[in-house]
Write a protein that holds these residues in place. Structure first.
Motif, PDB file in Angstrom:
ATOM      1  N   ASP A  52     100.422 105.253  -6.893  1.00  0.00           N
ATOM      2  CA  ASP A  52     100.660 104.227  -5.731  1.00  0.00           C
ATOM      3  C   ASP A  52     100.010 103.174  -6.293  1.00  0.00           C
ATOM      4  OD1 ASP A  52     101.229 103.228  -3.508  1.00  0.00           O
ATOM      5  OD2 ASP A  52      99.692 104.122  -2.112  1.00  0.00           O
ATOM      6  N   LEU A  53     100.434 101.938  -6.797  1.00  0.00           N
ATOM      7  CA  LEU A  53      99.970 100.812  -7.081  1.00  0.00           C
ATOM      8  C   LEU A  53      99.762  99.970  -6.028  1.00  0.00           C
ATOM      9  CD1 LEU A  53     101.915  99.987 -10.469  1.00  0.00           C
ATOM     10  CD2 LEU A  53     100.067 101.314 -10.354  1.00  0.00           C
ATOM     11  N   ILE A  54      98.456  99.309  -6.211  1.00  0.00           N
ATOM     12  CA  ILE A  54      98.377  98.097  -5.362  1.00  0.00           C
ATOM     13  C   ILE A  54      97.941  96.717  -6.237  1.00  0.00           C
ATOM     14  CG2 ILE A  54      96.690  97.604  -3.488  1.00  0.00           C
ATOM     15  CD1 ILE A  54      98.012  99.728  -2.882  1.00  0.00           C
ATOM     16  N   GLN A  55      99.208  95.816  -6.008  1.00  0.00           N
ATOM     17  CA  GLN A  55      98.993  94.755  -6.678  1.00  0.00           C
ATOM     18  C   GLN A  55      99.147  95.102  -8.266  1.00  0.00           C
ATOM     19  OE1 GLN A  55      98.899  91.380  -5.647  1.00  0.00           O
ATOM     20  NE2 GLN A  55      99.487  92.571  -3.592  1.00  0.00           N
ATOM     21  N   GLY A  56      99.886  95.908  -8.724  1.00  0.00           N
ATOM     22  CA  GLY A  56      99.981  96.372  -9.940  1.00  0.00           C
ATOM     23  C   GLY A  56     100.756  95.222 -10.751  1.00  0.00           C
ATOM     24  N   ALA A  80      96.617  96.143 -14.249  1.00  0.00           N
ATOM     25  CA  ALA A  80      95.967  96.265 -13.002  1.00  0.00           C
ATOM     26  C   ALA A  80      96.624  97.349 -12.251  1.00  0.00           C
ATOM     27  CB  ALA A  80      96.194  95.204 -12.129  1.00  0.00           C
ATOM     28  N   VAL A  81      96.004  98.360 -11.673  1.00  0.00           N
ATOM     29  CA  VAL A  81      96.545  99.498 -10.961  1.00  0.00           C
ATOM     30  C   VAL A  81      96.251  99.305  -9.666  1.00  0.00           C
ATOM     31  CG1 VAL A  81      96.395 101.870 -10.831  1.00  0.00           C
ATOM     32  CG2 VAL A  81      96.408 101.100 -13.264  1.00  0.00           C
ATOM     33  N   CYS A  82      95.011  98.920  -9.151  1.00  0.00           N
ATOM     34  CA  CYS A  82      94.659  98.805  -7.951  1.00  0.00           C
ATOM     35  C   CYS A  82      93.594  97.386  -7.844  1.00  0.00           C
ATOM     36  CB  CYS A  82      93.743  99.891  -7.357  1.00  0.00           C
ATOM     37  SG  CYS A  82      93.345 100.003  -5.510  1.00  0.00           S
ATOM     38  N   MET A 114      90.058 104.543   1.104  1.00  0.00           N
ATOM     39  CA  MET A 114      89.057 103.232   1.155  1.00  0.00           C
ATOM     40  C   MET A 114      89.571 101.953   0.529  1.00  0.00           C
ATOM     41  SD  MET A 114      86.249 104.093   2.580  1.00  0.00           S
ATOM     42  CE  MET A 114      85.149 102.773   1.970  1.00  0.00           C
ATOM     43  N   VAL A 115      91.099 102.360  -0.021  1.00  0.00           N
ATOM     44  CA  VAL A 115      91.575 101.173  -0.644  1.00  0.00           C
ATOM     45  C   VAL A 115      91.880  99.931   0.321  1.00  0.00           C
ATOM     46  CG1 VAL A 115      93.839 100.594  -2.006  1.00  0.00           C
ATOM     47  CG2 VAL A 115      92.581 102.651  -2.387  1.00  0.00           C
ATOM     48  N   ARG A 116      92.007 100.284   1.569  1.00  0.00           N
ATOM     49  CA  ARG A 116      92.214  99.344   2.297  1.00  0.00           C
ATOM     50  C   ARG A 116      91.131  98.371   2.686  1.00  0.00           C
ATOM     51  NH1 ARG A 116      90.289 100.289   7.626  1.00  0.00           N
ATOM     52  NH2 ARG A 116      92.385  99.813   8.805  1.00  0.00           N
ATOM     53  N   HIS A 117      89.877  98.657   1.994  1.00  0.00           N
ATOM     54  CA  HIS A 117      88.801  97.877   2.005  1.00  0.00           C
ATOM     55  C   HIS A 117      88.671  96.882   0.824  1.00  0.00           C
ATOM     56  CE1 HIS A 117      86.961  99.828   5.564  1.00  0.00           C
ATOM     57  NE2 HIS A 117      87.333 100.911   4.898  1.00  0.00           N
ATOM     58  N   GLU A 154     100.708  99.036   2.556  1.00  0.00           N
ATOM     59  CA  GLU A 154     102.018  98.435   2.262  1.00  0.00           C
ATOM     60  C   GLU A 154     101.514  96.710   2.424  1.00  0.00           C
ATOM     61  OE1 GLU A 154     106.491  97.656   4.389  1.00  0.00           O
ATOM     62  OE2 GLU A 154     105.017  99.425   5.044  1.00  0.00           O
ATOM     63  N   TYR A 155     100.584  96.377   3.304  1.00  0.00           N
ATOM     64  CA  TYR A 155     100.416  94.986   3.529  1.00  0.00           C
ATOM     65  C   TYR A 155      99.621  94.567   2.135  1.00  0.00           C
ATOM     66  CZ  TYR A 155      97.382  91.017   4.916  1.00  0.00           C
ATOM     67  OH  TYR A 155      96.839  89.743   5.253  1.00  0.00           O
ATOM     68  N   LEU A 156      98.784  95.284   1.614  1.00  0.00           N
ATOM     69  CA  LEU A 156      98.190  94.947   0.479  1.00  0.00           C
ATOM     70  C   LEU A 156      99.032  94.731  -0.719  1.00  0.00           C
ATOM     71  CD1 LEU A 156      95.308  95.396   2.019  1.00  0.00           C
ATOM     72  CD2 LEU A 156      94.724  96.727  -0.226  1.00  0.00           C
ATOM     73  N   ARG A 157     100.216  95.730  -0.806  1.00  0.00           N
ATOM     74  CA  ARG A 157     101.110  95.446  -1.711  1.00  0.00           C
ATOM     75  C   ARG A 157     101.887  94.199  -1.684  1.00  0.00           C
ATOM     76  NH1 ARG A 157     101.444 101.317  -1.423  1.00  0.00           N
ATOM     77  NH2 ARG A 157     102.663 100.915   0.172  1.00  0.00           N
ATOM     78  N   ASN A 158     102.224  93.672  -0.355  1.00  0.00           N
ATOM     79  CA  ASN A 158     103.222  92.814  -0.217  1.00  0.00           C
ATOM     80  C   ASN A 158     102.834  91.603   0.304  1.00  0.00           C
ATOM     81  OD1 ASN A 158     105.575  94.388  -0.981  1.00  0.00           O
ATOM     82  ND2 ASN A 158     104.936  95.658   0.781  1.00  0.00           N
ATOM     83  N   TRP A 159     101.360  91.282   0.431  1.00  0.00           N
ATOM     84  CA  TRP A 159     101.070  90.107   1.027  1.00  0.00           C
ATOM     85  C   TRP A 159     101.611  88.786   0.547  1.00  0.00           C
ATOM     86  CZ3 TRP A 159      98.692  85.631  -0.588  1.00  0.00           C
ATOM     87  CH2 TRP A 159      98.091  84.648   0.401  1.00  0.00           C
TER      88      TRP A 159
END
Length: 444
Positions: free
Chosen positions: A224-228, A240-242, A379-382, A416-421
């Protein structure tokens, strides 16, 4: 290329059209304004893969942001006085309409053009696994890409492969280079596991004798990539994976918009804040503000302010969430919670830099310590500052989360918000928050 220039050109053409319609001369004034508009809107948004309803929303939000900037600086510098008021008003209405016409016209044309055989990109996927199948499905579901996937290459026998999904198994990896030369293949996607490094290197050596473009889709992207994204650190390529979306200019834009809006809002609502403070003090004994420890950016503890709405203040190792008909909530506090007026002091937290206007809602420290053990990726939301409102709250996950499943859904929206901001998404969440506050039944 079409999407890059579509928004800037449609905005500039609508401006010129409004000027001509009202009989104004298109001179240096409009040239300067057109250059400013182009700089604010280039490159245009990529909306081809979005649903029509979201295209409308995105165009309107983007234009509202650009119009606000132009009007603010236009009035501040008095440059707006160089334009007839009729032209300005007409352009404010015509610009988003012109954008929508341009986007939907482009969608129709590009879809028809991409369907023509001579315009299609011929693609092969190496590796019939989860990531390879996912690639093939995305090519099929997005006709605007103009990609024709011929099939897979894999060293396994057809009997061992169960997920071809209508595509052909074209051969083994040793046969790939010859096939590419014989069938005019444009692109090759390597979806092999990273454990297959020797095979990948041998395959790349074989493909050096072809003109096909080669792309690597490693199995790391099944996570599950965050800003990959690809990046470079001291010249060394890294993936960048997270990561936080607020790096570089994005961080400046986010902080600048938070400061501007929160200071403006605090000035406007200062009489309301004073009235609520008096109401809290008169209706129950205790302090006006409720201070609670929450997790902020990077999991650091912060103190968050709210108007006190209960007779007790829990901030220990165990914190009980408010429930419907909770006896701890005062009568005036119930009104504050239903209308979200108890959250208003958090604009002070925004000015302090502890919070953002939009972001994942902060939970009590005790709740974080509980749910981080139960929900993967909690904790990724932080990775970003907590917000006064968030994507989860405007999608129905506001108020009590009495089950782990509900908290899980809230976290999914946060990620989802972090991925698509984008700044447009922030504005849309703020608009939706106003509507949710008046009709949401989950607040008590």
């Amino acid at each position: 290329m079409v999407e890059m220039f579509l928004d800037p050109l449609s905005l500039i053409l609508s401006l010129i059209a409004c000027a001509l319609y009202f009989g104004d001369t298109v001179d240096a004034r409009y040239v300067v304004l057109s250059l400013v508009v182009f700089s604010l809107s280039f490159p245009g948004s990529s909306l081809l893969s979005m649903r029509p309803r979201r295209v409308v929303r995105q165009c309107v939000i983007n234009w509202m942001l650009i119009a606000f900037i132009l009007l603010f600086f236009g009035y501040a510098s008095q440059y707006i006085e160089n334009f007839p008021i009729d032209v300005v008003v007409a352009w404010l209405v015509a610009a988003p309409a012109t954008q929508l016409v341009a986007h939907f016209t482009a969608r129709a044309y590009l879809k028809r053009s991409a369907a023509q055989v001579e315009n299609q990109t011929r693609v092969i996927i190496v590796g019939c696994n989860d990531i390879g199948v996912q690639l093939a499905e995305q090519f099929a579901f997005n006709p605007f890409l103009g990609i024709h996937c011929l099939g897979y290459f894999d060293d396994r026998s057809p009997e061992r492969i169960t997920q071809l999904n209508g595509h052909a198994l074209l051969g083994r990896l040793s046969e790939l280079a010859a096939y590419v030369k014989a069938h005019r293949i444009d692109q090759i996607y390597l979806a092999l596991p990273m454990a297959s490094q020797p095979r990948i290197l041998a395959l790349l050596d074989d493909l050096k004798d072809t003109t096909a473009s080669v792309f690597f889709a490693p199995d790391i992207f099944l996570t599950d990539l965050i800003q990959g994204r690809m990046d470079y650190v001291a010249g060394v390529p890294v993936v960048a994976v997270c990561d936080t979306p607020f790096t570089g200019i994005n961080g400046l834009v986010k902080r600048g918009s938070d400061m501007l809006l929160s200071c403006l809002i605090l000035v406007l609502i200062s009489p309301l804040l004073l009235g609520i403070a008096i109401g809290v003090k008169m209706t129950s004994p205790g302090p006006v503000l409720f201070r609670q420890r929450r997790y902020g950016l990077d999991g650091r503890e912060i103190v968050v302010y709210k108007f006190r709405s209960m007779t007790v203040q829990d901030d220990g190792a165990v914190v009980k969430q408010a429930t419907r008909n909770d006896q701890r909530i005062t009568q005036f506090g119930g009104f504050l919670r239903r209308t979200s007026l108890d959250e208003l002091p958090q604009f002070i937290n925004v000015v302090q830099g502890r919070m953002s206007i939009v972001g994942p809602r902060p939970h009590a420290v005790a709740h974080n310590e509980t749910y981080r053990k139960l929900i993967k990726g909690y904790m990724v939301r932080h990775k970003v500052k907590p917000g006064i409102t968030g994507w989860a709250q405007v999608n129905g996950y506001r108020g009590e989360t009495e089950t782990v499943d509900k908290m899980q859904k809230r976290i999914e929206f946060d990620l989802e918000y972090l991925r698509n901001w984008s700044i447009g998404l922030d504005l849309w969440i703020i608009v939706k928050t106003v509507a949710v506050v008046f009709k949401d039944r989950n607040a008590y």
